[in-house]
Design an enzyme around this catalytic site. Sequence first.
Site: not given
Ligand SMILES: Cc1ncc(COP(=O)(O)O)c(C=O)c1O
Length: 394
Positions: A204, A235, A176
């Site tokens: 992502h 996203k 990320s």
């Molecule tokens: C790699 C990754 N996993 C999980 C999440 C968490 O997802 P959410 O925003 O739906 O809580 C994010 C970012 O928010 C992320 O970048």
Amino acid sequence: MTDVAARLEELRERGLYRRLRLIEGPQGPRVTLSGREVLLLCSNDYLGLAADRRVREAAAEAALRWGAGAGASRLISGTMQPHRELEAALAAFKGYDRALLFGSGYLANTGTIAALAGPGEVVFSDELNHASIIDGCRLSRAETLVYRHNDVDHLESLLRSAPGTPALIVTDGIFSMDGDVAPLPELLELAHRYGARLMVDEAHATGALGPGGRGSVSAAGLSGEVDIVMGTMGKSLGSYGAYVCANEETVDFLVNRARPFVFSTAPAPPIVGAALAALSILEAEPERVDRLMANALVLREGLAAEGFRMGDSTTQIVPIEIGEAEPTMALCERALERGVFAQGIRPPTVPEGSSRLRFTVMATHDPEDLRRAAREVGAAAREIGLLKAPTLAG
Ligand SMILES: Cc1ncc(COP(=O)(O)O)c(C=O)c1O
């Protein structure tokens, strides 16, 4: 001074104090920030679907038909038709038996990891995994061994000497904060050899990699073989919430044991309706994924021409590493003055000494705007003497 005031002061002294910025209007390639239009280069709405009229209408229709809220956790009285429909569509899209919705990606990761690993077992986690994975490992009370980023040799040495039963290898698909991709075939091979499950976070990668944006697992030809694939609706799918894809048995187990699923209200119908509409747009318009990747290349080439290095990014997430927090935020502000909004990322989101400006590209950006953004950020970095630093010279 209260202890909280003292802690805030310490954050300010270390350049780690964060504040919220207000965006006016929906997410889009350009937004209004503090009354000024800027180019938005830090939204994860990669395909531009959050503001798509069809997605908005689907959210509104779901609200009118099914209500604003789900009323309870899924196991109490919260399972509704839209949940079933979206789970079936996501499972088919990803090539799995079943999908299970969670309130967010954070909840999906913490809940799934903590359900699938426990005391006496070992979880192997890439050092650059997302915070929600780190927290899932903590909650599991399994031993967690952190392997060097994308280093399969290091992972294997840890698997060989594991102080317990290997339960899970867990990795981001696209990282990320770095925009590079996990070596999935090698990770799966190790998982098989040492009897662990492999879990991949496609937050992502969905909408960005693989045929029709099916993700990094699909791009590696491993759909249905990687044991657990997690993804988000917040996203590329322009909505909110998350899902986990796995086989029948694993999903059944998560329904019973994943605490954020059991003990939290089900995703609200409007966000589910919106995600369903976004998924069908993604399936009908795969050229959005091609545009995203083409735009990402335009930005990476523009930044390279300015003399920036972008680590191993090959995707729509493009970091330029600065090092310390203060110059990173200085560059963020200077770029903003020049009409480019890319967020500065500091610890604990990234390791100490690796603060960076992180750009995220959207399919809906105009390539000419991306070229201009690279030039503006280059000029901003030269203004404050950052591009001369040896670590940044290209
Ligand atoms: C790699 C990754 N996993 C999980 C999440 C968490 O997802 P959410 O925003 O739906 O809580 C994010 C970012 O928010 C992320 O970048």
